[in-house]
Motif scaffolding. Structure first.
Motif, PDB file in Angstrom:
ATOM      1  N   UNK A 156      -2.987  12.709  -1.795  1.00  0.00           N
ATOM      2  CA  UNK A 156      -3.700  11.655  -2.529  1.00  0.00           C
ATOM      3  C   UNK A 156      -4.269  12.223  -3.827  1.00  0.00           C
ATOM      4  N   UNK A 157      -4.860  13.418  -3.744  1.00  0.00           N
ATOM      5  CA  UNK A 157      -5.389  14.061  -4.956  1.00  0.00           C
ATOM      6  C   UNK A 157      -4.263  14.366  -5.943  1.00  0.00           C
ATOM      7  N   UNK A 158      -3.111  14.786  -5.425  1.00  0.00           N
ATOM      8  CA  UNK A 158      -1.964  15.040  -6.293  1.00  0.00           C
ATOM      9  C   UNK A 158      -1.510  13.739  -6.958  1.00  0.00           C
ATOM     10  N   UNK A 159      -1.492  12.650  -6.214  1.00  0.00           N
ATOM     11  CA  UNK A 159      -1.107  11.358  -6.796  1.00  0.00           C
ATOM     12  C   UNK A 159      -2.043  10.986  -7.937  1.00  0.00           C
ATOM     13  N   UNK A 160      -3.310  11.371  -7.824  1.00  0.00           N
ATOM     14  CA  UNK A 160      -4.259  11.039  -8.887  1.00  0.00           C
ATOM     15  C   UNK A 160      -3.910  11.736 -10.199  1.00  0.00           C
TER      16      UNK A 160
ATOM     17  N   UNK B 198       2.648   4.806  -3.613  1.00  0.00           N
ATOM     18  CA  UNK B 198       2.468   3.378  -3.897  1.00  0.00           C
ATOM     19  C   UNK B 198       1.063   2.906  -3.542  1.00  0.00           C
ATOM     20  N   UNK B 199       0.501   3.432  -2.465  1.00  0.00           N
ATOM     21  CA  UNK B 199      -0.858   3.048  -2.083  1.00  0.00           C
ATOM     22  C   UNK B 199      -1.844   3.497  -3.157  1.00  0.00           C
ATOM     23  N   UNK B 200      -1.705   4.730  -3.633  1.00  0.00           N
ATOM     24  CA  UNK B 200      -2.604   5.205  -4.682  1.00  0.00           C
ATOM     25  C   UNK B 200      -2.510   4.325  -5.925  1.00  0.00           C
ATOM     26  N   UNK B 201      -1.293   3.946  -6.290  1.00  0.00           N
ATOM     27  CA  UNK B 201      -1.079   3.159  -7.502  1.00  0.00           C
ATOM     28  C   UNK B 201      -1.225   1.655  -7.258  1.00  0.00           C
ATOM     29  N   UNK B 202      -1.735   1.295  -6.071  1.00  0.00           N
ATOM     30  CA  UNK B 202      -2.040  -0.097  -5.708  1.00  0.00           C
ATOM     31  C   UNK B 202      -0.831  -1.011  -5.811  1.00  0.00           C
ATOM     32  N   UNK B 203       0.325  -0.485  -5.436  1.00  0.00           N
ATOM     33  CA  UNK B 203       1.542  -1.284  -5.392  1.00  0.00           C
ATOM     34  C   UNK B 203       1.716  -1.865  -3.989  1.00  0.00           C
ATOM     35  N   UNK B 204       1.164  -1.198  -3.012  1.00  0.00           N
ATOM     36  CA  UNK B 204       1.287  -1.597  -1.606  1.00  0.00           C
ATOM     37  C   UNK B 204       0.361  -2.766  -1.276  1.00  0.00           C
ATOM     38  N   UNK B 205       0.695  -3.482  -0.193  1.00  0.00           N
ATOM     39  CA  UNK B 205      -0.224  -4.530   0.282  1.00  0.00           C
ATOM     40  C   UNK B 205      -1.561  -3.905   0.711  1.00  0.00           C
ATOM     41  N   UNK B 206      -2.613  -4.678   0.615  1.00  0.00           N
ATOM     42  CA  UNK B 206      -3.955  -4.187   0.906  1.00  0.00           C
ATOM     43  C   UNK B 206      -4.073  -3.602   2.315  1.00  0.00           C
ATOM     44  N   UNK B 207      -3.466  -4.232   3.314  1.00  0.00           N
ATOM     45  CA  UNK B 207      -3.582  -3.708   4.679  1.00  0.00           C
ATOM     46  C   UNK B 207      -2.915  -2.339   4.809  1.00  0.00           C
ATOM     47  N   UNK B 208      -1.832  -2.112   4.077  1.00  0.00           N
ATOM     48  CA  UNK B 208      -1.189  -0.795   4.101  1.00  0.00           C
ATOM     49  C   UNK B 208      -2.053   0.245   3.401  1.00  0.00           C
ATOM     50  N   UNK B 209      -2.672  -0.137   2.295  1.00  0.00           N
ATOM     51  CA  UNK B 209      -3.569   0.777   1.591  1.00  0.00           C
ATOM     52  C   UNK B 209      -4.728   1.170   2.507  1.00  0.00           C
ATOM     53  N   UNK B 210      -5.285   0.194   3.212  1.00  0.00           N
ATOM     54  CA  UNK B 210      -6.390   0.488   4.126  1.00  0.00           C
ATOM     55  C   UNK B 210      -5.943   1.433   5.247  1.00  0.00           C
ATOM     56  N   UNK B 211      -4.754   1.218   5.789  1.00  0.00           N
ATOM     57  CA  UNK B 211      -4.234   2.097   6.843  1.00  0.00           C
ATOM     58  C   UNK B 211      -4.066   3.521   6.319  1.00  0.00           C
ATOM     59  N   UNK B 212      -3.565   3.651   5.110  1.00  0.00           N
ATOM     60  CA  UNK B 212      -3.363   4.976   4.524  1.00  0.00           C
ATOM     61  C   UNK B 212      -4.705   5.633   4.225  1.00  0.00           C
ATOM     62  N   UNK B 213      -5.673   4.876   3.745  1.00  0.00           N
ATOM     63  CA  UNK B 213      -7.003   5.448   3.501  1.00  0.00           C
ATOM     64  C   UNK B 213      -7.640   5.942   4.798  1.00  0.00           C
ATOM     65  N   UNK B 214      -7.459   5.189   5.880  1.00  0.00           N
ATOM     66  CA  UNK B 214      -7.960   5.646   7.181  1.00  0.00           C
ATOM     67  C   UNK B 214      -7.288   6.952   7.582  1.00  0.00           C
ATOM     68  N   UNK B 215      -5.993   7.061   7.307  1.00  0.00           N
ATOM     69  CA  UNK B 215      -5.256   8.271   7.664  1.00  0.00           C
ATOM     70  C   UNK B 215      -5.704   9.471   6.828  1.00  0.00           C
TER      71      UNK B 215
ATOM     72  N   UNK C 146       4.773  16.981  -1.559  1.00  0.00           N
ATOM     73  CA  UNK C 146       4.273  16.504  -0.271  1.00  0.00           C
ATOM     74  C   UNK C 146       5.072  17.119   0.872  1.00  0.00           C
ATOM     75  N   UNK C 147       6.372  17.134   0.767  1.00  0.00           N
ATOM     76  CA  UNK C 147       7.206  17.678   1.837  1.00  0.00           C
ATOM     77  C   UNK C 147       6.979  19.176   2.027  1.00  0.00           C
ATOM     78  N   UNK C 148       6.710  19.892   0.962  1.00  0.00           N
ATOM     79  CA  UNK C 148       6.470  21.331   1.090  1.00  0.00           C
ATOM     80  C   UNK C 148       5.118  21.629   1.736  1.00  0.00           C
TER      81      UNK C 148
END
Length: 76
Positions: A62-66, A34-51, A17-19
């Motif tokens: 996100x694709x790499x996390x998959x 953490x958002x991809x792996x659903x460890x984060x709170x739902x509101x944070x996941x939604x914010x990241x999905x919007x981003x 990611x940094x590279x």
């Protein structure tokens, strides 16, 4: 060869990611992971999905996390 640990996957993900040159508006790699792996709170996941809907760097991350394994089961 042993399966990589969660810490190994997080380190590889953060390095990739940094590279990719994220912007100041991008969430840190651990939040994306953490958002991809659903460890984060739902509101944070939604914010990241919007981003990631408007950020190519984070969408690629996100694709790499998959590739690190399936997301955790949905929380009830």
């Amino acid at each position: 060869m042993a399966d990589p640990t969660d810490a190994d996957l997080r380190a590889l993900f953060a390095g990739a990611f940094q590279s990719a040159s994220p912007t100041d508006e991008c969430p840190p790699p651990e939040q994306l992971f953490d958002a991809f792996h659903r460890v984060s709170p739902l509101d944070e996941i939604e914010r990241i999905l919007d981003h990631i809907a408007v950020c190519a760097v984070c969408a690629d991350a996100w694709r790499l996390a998959s590739r690190t394994g399936p997301p955790a089961p949905e929380r009830s």
